[in-house]
Scaffold this active site. Structure first.
Site, mmCIF file in Angstrom:
data_model
loop_
_atom_site.group_PDB
_atom_site.id
_atom_site.type_symbol
_atom_site.label_atom_id
_atom_site.label_comp_id
_atom_site.label_asym_id
_atom_site.label_seq_id
_atom_site.Cartn_x
_atom_site.Cartn_y
_atom_site.Cartn_z
ATOM 1 N N GLU A 197 41.239 61.955 -0.689
ATOM 2 C CA GLU A 197 41.221 61.417 -2.055
ATOM 3 C C GLU A 197 39.975 60.574 -2.243
ATOM 4 O O GLU A 197 39.511 59.904 -1.315
ATOM 5 C CB GLU A 197 42.415 60.484 -2.301
ATOM 6 C CG GLU A 197 43.766 61.130 -2.322
ATOM 7 C CD GLU A 197 44.875 60.088 -2.542
ATOM 8 O OE1 GLU A 197 44.592 59.030 -3.124
ATOM 9 O OE2 GLU A 197 46.001 60.334 -2.104
ATOM 10 N N GLU A 228 50.158 58.397 2.512
ATOM 11 C CA GLU A 228 49.732 57.059 2.934
ATOM 12 C C GLU A 228 50.869 56.276 3.604
ATOM 13 O O GLU A 228 51.311 55.229 3.108
ATOM 14 C CB GLU A 228 49.156 56.285 1.749
ATOM 15 C CG GLU A 228 47.900 56.937 1.211
ATOM 16 C CD GLU A 228 47.147 56.072 0.189
ATOM 17 O OE1 GLU A 228 47.775 55.221 -0.462
ATOM 18 O OE2 GLU A 228 45.931 56.269 0.061
HETATM 19 C C1 GLA Z 1 46.271 56.274 -3.220
HETATM 20 C C2 GLA Z 1 47.437 57.234 -3.365
HETATM 21 C C3 GLA Z 1 47.369 58.062 -4.601
HETATM 22 C C4 GLA Z 1 46.915 57.255 -5.778
HETATM 23 C C5 GLA Z 1 45.579 56.660 -5.465
HETATM 24 C C6 GLA Z 1 44.956 55.935 -6.618
HETATM 25 O O1 GLA Z 1 45.258 56.721 -2.456
HETATM 26 O O2 GLA Z 1 47.569 58.065 -2.243
HETATM 27 O O3 GLA Z 1 48.655 58.599 -4.821
HETATM 28 O O4 GLA Z 1 47.841 56.259 -6.050
HETATM 29 O O5 GLA Z 1 45.739 55.764 -4.406
HETATM 30 O O6 GLA Z 1 43.729 55.368 -6.268
#
Ligand code: GLA
Ligand code: ZN
Length: 677
Positions: A311, A154
């Protein structure tokens, strides 16, 4: 066209796997594999936060544990998406090289902590990242179990350190060549801001310069550029060991700071992390579903190829205000929604709940309890079984005849402009209103920005196209000339690429195409409304009046035909909606922000007029959405109650079961069925 960039022919199902937390528990690592098989998982993403376990001291690498995990997974038919660890650096690195830490807008350098707290310009950070990435690539880039690089985690944020200031100035020099050109582009003569030396230029700061829109906009561009330059750096550091292993970056929900369209040629596969607040009080799951669908479409549109859902949560999301559980069935619906819009995967954060630290209560496939007899695990496995039957989808991608403009640079400029509505221009929400009407009609929709080729579409919708760049107005003109239908709105064609207002009339470059000129725009307070009604020549329902709010553009038509007029204020009876025939095409101008019902009627009619394909063109119950992915129809029930599909035109066989469905088929709450067209 080859749609699948991965060498796996199946849809992917799996999770972020952080086994470095459990290296002292071989029993747990063994159990993980067993449970992954039971959950019908075929992939995990590893390594995004492993730096301190991979390089515990500078230059000392310990990769054995990782190798054994990857081997073990592969032996059991589970692929690895391997992450580079740059998203979170170990304390020793920050302690020894403070320049890697980020400096905030207030010019104070952060202490070590959190993650994503590093400077993308710092040569030391770049070197350290390239070194460990290179070591990882040397060892794993040709491993048969590794199918994709997951670069960092991210990417985002900005740094105002001296190195970044210098890089910003260099970026400006490359762009403007001379200070005169920069002063002109930023209109610095106003308030005596003329720069006479490059080193007088500083990034925007609350205690410094904030009101120079051209500077602010260029800073946004620079931050996006510099972040993507870092992505490029990471990509090169891993590609040299196997140029064929694709790379992705996991993107975020409508993330503001990076122009995601600019990743098009940089990465091989688009992926994103989706955490909608399902079942939120005060809103509907249909609305949350729309917001999520739009983001999926945006992701697919970057490369016009399937993306990955990197995710999502199998149950609750611990960082939200209230961590709501996904009600039974919602996991299936939200996951299948991603597939319907072009995802080739459903993945989770994370596989197993952490025992400590900040995300120990975040939903995971395996709870602290550690076994598979849980509701969440059952729902995850049910999804896994269903995904296994949908492998042919990896060869397909959604195709659209309708495109909506969502331009990052326009977004930055609109939010910064001071007037006509400092209490909110609501660019994203406005774009989404147009999207929502079409989504409910089952229309496939692509997103474009001002660099995109638009010639293959039949309808282009460009709401609040305030800033024009890259001669986009000329593209639109050619598009309409050739027979396309353009829909644009108030507050379009106002400024150029550096935020200088166009002289001699707006919407710039499109006054002939639209057959009108905008003269003034009235800002409305929150809660204040006007309304508009169709004229006798309009194809909209004659006795319907639609409420409008926020902004009312006062336009002077030349050749445009007026389809609606305002009902109140001193501009009563002036046009609120027009259409103009221009060469082979048509151009609509919506002069104000209408309530949702207007867009429902407007787009229903427009799709008929333009003969755009609508899958399953039958009345569907409220809250049921049909999404079309290349021959596959996904019918999704966003209601908390069952509904009856009463008007199915023929009998269909469900793709992933032997069941037939015909008229009066009952969809359960949150149920999704998949049929062939
Ligand atoms: C983000 C991060 C993950 C985790 C999630 C939790 O997407 O990439 O590492 O922290 O949030 O929702
Ligand atoms: Zn910096």
């Amino acid at each position: 066209m080859e749609f699948n960039e991965l060498r796996v022919a199946d849809l992917l199902h799996g999770a972020d796997y952080n086994p470095e937390q459990w290296l002292d528990r071989p029993d747990i690592l063994a159990k993980d594999i067993e449970l992954m098989k039971e959950a019908h998982c075929n992939v995990v993403s590893i390594g995004m936060f492993s730096w301190s376990m991979l390089e515990p001291e500078e230059g000392v690498y310990q990769f054995e544990w990782l190798e054994s995990v990857i081997n073990n997974l592969f032996d059991h038919g589970i692929y690895t998406i391997l992450s580079t660890p740059s998203g979170a650096r170990p304390p020793w690195l920050a302690q020894k090289y403070p320049e890697v830490l980020r400096v905030e807008k207030n010019r104070v350098r952060n202490l070590f902590g959190l993650r994503h707290n590093h400077c993308y310009t710092s040569p030391i950070y770049r070197d350290k990242v390239a070194q460990i990435n290179g070591e990882l690539a040397k060892r794993f880039a040709n491993h048969p179990g590794v199918i994709l690089w997951h670069l960092s985690n991210e990417y985002g944020g900005e740094c105002h350190c001296p190195l970044c200031q210098e890089a910003f100035r260099q970026w400006l020099k490359d762009k403007y060549q001379t200070l005169d050109a920069l002063n002109q582009a930023w209109w610095t003569t106003f308030w005596s801001h003329r720069y006479t030396s490059w080193d007088q230029i500083e990034s925007p700061a609350l205690h410094g310069e904030m009101m120079l829109h051209g500077l602010n906009l260029d800073w946004y561009r620079f931050v996006s550029h510099q972040t993507l330059d870092f992505v490029k750096w990471e990509k090169e550091s891993v590609k040299s060991y196997n140029p064929h292993l694709p790379v992705t970056i996991n993107m975020m929900y409508y993330f503001y700071g990076i122009n995601y369209f600019d990743t098009k040629d940089l990465i091989d596969v688009v992926s994103w992390d989706s955490y909608p607040v399902w079942h939120k009080a005060g809103t509907t799951d249909l609305d949350i579903g729309c917001d999520t669908a739009m983001m999926h479409d945006l992701m697919r549109s970057i490369k016009n190829k399937p993306f990955l859902l990197m995710e999502s949560t199998p149950s609750m999301t611990n960082w939200q205000n209230v961590a709501k559980l996904k009600k039974p069935g919602m996991h299936m619906l939200s996951s299948m929604q991603a597939i319907a819009h072009g995802s080739n995967s459903v993945q989770y954060f994370q596989w197993r709940k952490s025992r400590g630290a900040s995300e120990k209560f975040h939903g995971a496939v395996i709870d602290h309890y550690g076994k598979s007899d849980t509701r969440v695990f059952r729902e995850v496995s049910e999804l896994g079984i269903r995904l296994e039957q949908l492998s042919p989808l990896t060869k397909t991608c959604n195709q659209a005849q309708v495109a909506i403009l969502f331009d990052w640079e326009n977004r930055w400029a609109i939010d910064d402009m001071q007037g006509p509505r400092n209490i909110g221009m609501h660019y994203k929400e406005t774009v989404q209103q147009h999207y929502k009407a079409l989504w409910k009609l089952g229309t496939s929709i692509d997103f474009i920005d001002m660099n995109s080729d638009i010639s293959s579409y039949q309808i282009v919708i460009a709401p609040m196209m305030y800033l024009l760049r890259n001669n986009f107005e000329q593209k639109l003109k050619a598009f309409v000339e050739a027979g396309g239908t353009l829909v644009t709105t108030y507050w379009s064609g106002i400024v150029n690429e550096t935020d200088l207002c166009y002289l001699e009339g707006t919407p710039h470059g499109l006054m002939d195409v639209l057959g009108l000129r905008s003269e003034e725009i009235d800002g409305l307070f929150d809660g204040e409304t006007n309304s508009a009604s169709p004229t006798t020549s309009s194809w909209l329902t004659k006795d319907k009046t639609y409420t409008c709010s926020q902004l009312c553009d006062l336009i002077i038509p030349s050749t445009a035909q007026t389809l609606m007029t305002y009902n109140e204020d001193f501009y009563q009876n002036k046009p609120a909606l027009t259409v103009n025939s221009f060469k082979e095409g048509h151009a609509y101008y919506i002069a104000t922000r209408f309530e949702d019902d207007f867009y429902d009627e407007f787009y229903t009619q427009l799709l008929k007029e333009t003969k755009i394909y609508r899958p399953l063109d039958i009345p569907l119950p409220e809250g049921v959405i049909v999404t079309y992915r290349d021959g596959y129809l996904f019918l999704q029930n966003f209601n908390h109650h069952e509904v009856t599909l009463s008007a199915l035109p023929t009998t269909y066989q469900l793709i992933d079961s032997n069941q037939d469905i015909y008229h009066d088929f009952i969809l359960q709450p949150f149920e999704v069925i998949i049929i062939h067209e």
